[in-house]
Design an enzyme around this catalytic site. Structure first.
Site, PDB file in Angstrom:
ATOM      1  N   SER A 263      36.256  39.924  41.721  1.00 55.77           N
ATOM      2  CA  SER A 263      37.001  40.675  40.693  1.00 55.77           C
ATOM      3  C   SER A 263      37.698  41.845  41.365  1.00 55.77           C
ATOM      4  O   SER A 263      37.407  42.168  42.511  1.00 55.77           O
ATOM      5  CB  SER A 263      36.031  41.225  39.644  1.00 55.77           C
ATOM      6  OG  SER A 263      35.287  42.288  40.199  1.00 55.77           O
ATOM      7  N   ASP A 264      38.603  42.496  40.662  1.00 54.67           N
ATOM      8  CA  ASP A 264      39.165  43.737  41.186  1.00 54.67           C
ATOM      9  C   ASP A 264      38.215  44.880  40.788  1.00 54.67           C
ATOM     10  O   ASP A 264      37.311  44.724  39.961  1.00 54.67           O
ATOM     11  CB  ASP A 264      40.598  43.961  40.676  1.00 54.67           C
ATOM     12  CG  ASP A 264      41.390  44.895  41.600  1.00 54.67           C
ATOM     13  OD1 ASP A 264      40.770  45.616  42.408  1.00 54.67           O
ATOM     14  OD2 ASP A 264      42.638  44.910  41.515  1.00 54.67           O
ATOM     15  N   TRP A 265      38.474  46.023  41.369  1.00 55.58           N
ATOM     16  CA  TRP A 265      37.609  47.214  41.251  1.00 55.58           C
ATOM     17  C   TRP A 265      37.237  47.541  39.789  1.00 55.58           C
ATOM     18  O   TRP A 265      38.119  47.837  38.993  1.00 55.58           O
ATOM     19  CB  TRP A 265      38.362  48.381  41.886  1.00 55.58           C
ATOM     20  CG  TRP A 265      37.688  49.705  41.877  1.00 55.58           C
ATOM     21  CD1 TRP A 265      37.500  50.513  40.801  1.00 55.58           C
ATOM     22  CD2 TRP A 265      37.123  50.382  43.000  1.00 55.58           C
ATOM     23  NE1 TRP A 265      36.864  51.651  41.186  1.00 55.58           N
ATOM     24  CE2 TRP A 265      36.619  51.605  42.533  1.00 55.58           C
ATOM     25  CE3 TRP A 265      37.001  50.084  44.360  1.00 55.58           C
ATOM     26  CZ2 TRP A 265      36.007  52.530  43.367  1.00 55.58           C
ATOM     27  CZ3 TRP A 265      36.392  51.008  45.191  1.00 55.58           C
ATOM     28  CH2 TRP A 265      35.897  52.211  44.697  1.00 55.58           C
ATOM     29  N   ALA A 267      36.667  45.921  37.323  1.00 57.54           N
ATOM     30  CA  ALA A 267      37.356  45.181  36.251  1.00 57.54           C
ATOM     31  C   ALA A 267      36.375  44.674  35.197  1.00 57.54           C
ATOM     32  O   ALA A 267      36.736  44.533  34.024  1.00 57.54           O
ATOM     33  CB  ALA A 267      38.138  44.012  36.845  1.00 57.54           C
TER      34      ALA A 267
END
Ligand code: NOJ
Length: 714
Positions: A263-265, A267
């Site tokens: 995932s992104d930071w 998220a």
């Protein structure tokens, strides 16, 4: 380690140990001496959980990696080494031009080389994985992250993405410890954020997604990219980190991706802010079910995934095995300090030379009236403007790069121009009127005025969207005031996005786009301005006439009421009332100190079939007295299609070096693959029928031909 041994290792792991492998934190989680403090305390992580975590992002030095890895291995039960990831986007400590600049080279050899060298430096600092390349399709210069992109053309972007993956990863990550595993991002649709505002909503049709947004990701997967990062945005109402159909069906089944999805930071926690999860438990369980393997920097997985009673053990083991396989491919089980040299030799000079070469290939000459460039040594030159002596030329995502080690334009020019005066009031407290007077005096006294203008690093990149994309008012004013005194104005432009240059363009004779050119920027710009290097870059994104034209691409769609030369004054046509539809500078555009023209072409046949590709041989003439590089571009237009399509699309291009006053040939071979497009059932194939092709040195000025695509049986 053999696959069987990895599987056995997974069997031996407890539930908590498995979940730990799916969690990524920053190094400060390990900044402690026995006590749980800082962010680890905020997440209420006990010691045992901390030493079950699988990966770390954002370390700064080899020592830091060494210390954390050692402490971790001494404290973890199973001795599974940590994986270290970082944003190595355009270099690590030695900074290359921003990706949008590299895209101006139209060269995947260059992106491959830049990635290889970035990996060489980053692995020495203990990094294993880079969060690069960014393969997002972009058309909106308001979005600051266009800086990290390959521009507006999906075919060019796919080709450059391939180069990055090859360069980072090499062919054998275990043996080649100076290579990084690559993580292509952001899957998917992030570039389509509404109104160009970062982290905003995305609504995207399936045809658009398949035609323009997936190809660069597919290219990365075909090159064997090891990780995919999901994007922050929703697509059609479904956030990407919980988007089961796009992750499991599209990415894994259709596109064949077998590596790690991260995932992104934070998220996952942001699902709560999006109001699609009531709590972290729901966020964790939905993200896991959707196919997100690693939770980057939220405590959803570590603190809540175990509560999920329907957690499918097979799926969990699958995700853990993917993470362990990546560690194994990097050789970490045998070599947890991979890449960190015992006695590092210096590679700095070699890297700096390479950044300069990359910068030289990325500058785009936008205007050169009266051949004002290159400069002559005998000329009296004044260098003015906020970027004249500024070292803020590395651009966003150069967090390890040292601004103070960058070569400014003033420094670059200082040795080559004996009659150079620099006036840079940046940071000095001078009265505005006094500064203007000083600059006007200089404009008066000198032959040519170089105005170094543009954006600051923090105005570009992530979280740097803009509703206005002109230069600042002060800079526009400066151009006008100076040109009123001396019309020989050349603007050197430092920026991370296409800008609206309409306010300054009429007041200039020359404009050289240098983007954020990296550590040796000033040296490369000086060589170009002095004519030691001939500009060869081409715009990978159109420069609009106004922000209101955005999103913008040369791939304009057909409309029912197209604007033509004849109907310009009619009302009911697809146009703006106040400006033209065309950009100020189109995709593929860029001048040279040489003068090129396309003499003509010869085609092998008037038809193309599955078994018989069409070759088109183009003759390009250099009418000038200096050698240069021309980028010949081939665009294809399908005359009648089943869904509404762009009028033309770039299919192939070639960079040709042509000596002074000579001609060169280049040959394109078009096959059925170049004619395929996404149909309404989302399958990609070509239709029989009539086609046109357009050959040019940019996307607008072309010479045109045609052919038919027919069945082999006919
Ligand atoms: C957020 C950004 O969107 C992403 O591109 C980056 O790789 C991560 N943060 C990690 O820093």
């Amino acid at each position: 380690m053999k696959e069987q041994e990895l599987k056995k290792l997974v069997e031996d792991m407890t539930l908590a140990e498995k979940i730990g492998q799916l969690v990524q934190v920053t190094p400060d989680f390990f900044d402690q001496s026995g006590e749980i403090t800082g962010p680890a305390a905020e997440w209420q992580l006990p010691q045992d959980k901390l030493f079950q975590i699988g990966s770390v992002l954002g370390t700064h030095t080899a020592e830091q990696v060494y210390t954390i890895q050692k402490m971790y291995l001494e404290n973890s039960r199973l001795n599974i080494p940590l994986l270290f990831m970082a944003d190595v986007i355009h270099g690590y400590e030695t900074i290359f031009p921003i990706p949008l600049a590299l895209a101006s080279s139209f060269s995947s050899e260059l992106t491959e080389e830049v990635a290889r060298l970035s990996a060489l430096e980053a692995t020495r600092a203990g990094v294993h994985v880079t969060f690069s390349p960014m393969a997002d399709h972009v058309m909106d210069a308001r979005w600051g992250r266009v800086l990290e992109s390959n521009g507006e053309d999906p075919t060019l972007s796919a080709e450059l993405t391939r180069g990055y993956v090859r360069g980072y990863q090499g062919t054998d990550l275990e043996k080649e410890t100076e290579r990084l595993a690559a993580c292509v991002k952001h899957f998917v649709g992030y570039g389509a954020v509404q109104s160009g505002r970062d982290y905003n909503h995305v609504d995207l049709s399936a045809i658009e997604l398949y035609q323009n947004y997936l190809p660069a990701f597919q290219a990365a997967i075909d090159e064997g990219v090891k990780l995919v990062m999901t994007s922050f945005n929703p697509i059609n109402g479904q956030l990407m980190s919980v988007n089961q159909s796009l992750i499991k069906e599209t990415l894994r089944q259709e596109m064949g991706f077998e590596g790690v999805v991260i995932s992104d930071w934070n998220a996952l926690e942001e699902l709560l802010a999006h109001r699609v999860a009531a709590d972290k438990y729901q966020a964790a369980s939905e993200a896991f079910q959707a196919g997100t393997d690693i939770d980057m920097m939220s405590d959803c997985y570590i603190n809540h995934l175990s509560e999920f009673s329907e957690l499918d053990r097979q799926e969990l083991d699958g995700a853990v095995l993917r993470v362990l396989t990546l560690k194994n491919e990097l050789g970490l089980f045998e070599n947890p300090f991979r890449g960190i040299p015992k006695t590092p030799d210096s590679i700095e000079q070699m890297l700096r030379n390479a950044t300069k070469d990359a910068a030289l290939k990325s500058f785009v000459l936008l205007k050169n009236e009266d051949d004002i460039l290159p400069l002559q040594k005998t000329q009296q030159i004044a260098l003015l403007g906020p970027k004249a002596a500024s070292k803020d030329i590395l651009g966003a995502w150069s967090w390890i790069g040292k601004t103070e080690h960058a070569v400014s334009l003033a420094e670059g020019l200082s040795s080559g121009l004996p009659h150079l005066t620099v006036w840079d009031n940046d940071g000095r407290t001078v009265d505005i009127a006094e500064a203007y007077q000083k600059m006007k005096d200089l404009a008066h006294k000198n032959d040519v005025i170089l105005l170094a203008l543009g954006e600051a690093s923090e105005e570009t990149g992530e979280a740097a969207s803009k509703a206005e994309i002109q230069l600042s008012e002060a800079q526009i004013e400066l151009v006008k005031e100076i040109s009123a005194v001396n019309e020989n104005v050349v603007v050197v432009l430092f920026n991370g996005r296409p800008l609206d240059l309409t306010a300054i363009e009429p007041y200039t004779k020359g404009i050289l786009e240098v983007w954020f050119p990296g550590s040796e920027g000033g040296t490369a710009i000086a060589e170009t301005l002095m004519g030691e290097h001939n500009p060869e870059g081409k715009l990978p994104m159109s420069f609009p006439r106004a922000v209101g034209q955005l999103p913008l691409s040369y791939q304009a769609y057909s409309t029912g009421r197209p604007l033509t030369e004849k109907n310009q004054n009619e009302k009911y046509v697809s146009k703006y009332m106040d400006i033209g539809n065309d950009p100020l500078y189109p995709f593929g555009y860029g001048l040279s100190y040489s003068d090129f023209s396309i003499d003509g072409f010869e085609q092998s046949a008037k038809i193309l079939t599955e078994n018989q590709p069409l070759t088109i041989q183009v003759v390009i003439r250099n009418t000038s007295k200096r050698a240069g590089v021309a980028t010949v571009q081939l665009y294809v237009e399908d005359v009648v299609t089943k869904v509404v399509r762009p009028i033309k699309e770039l299919k192939q291009w070639e960079k040709v070096t042509i000596e002074a006053e000579t001609t060169e040939k280049c040959t394109f071979t078009l096959s059925v693959d170049d004619l395929a497009y996404v149909h309404k059932e989302l399958a990609c194939y070509p239709d029989y029928g009539q086609f046109r092709f357009h050959i040019g040195l940019d996307s607008q000025q072309t010479i045109d031909g045609q052919f038919d695509y027919v069945s082999d049986e006919e």
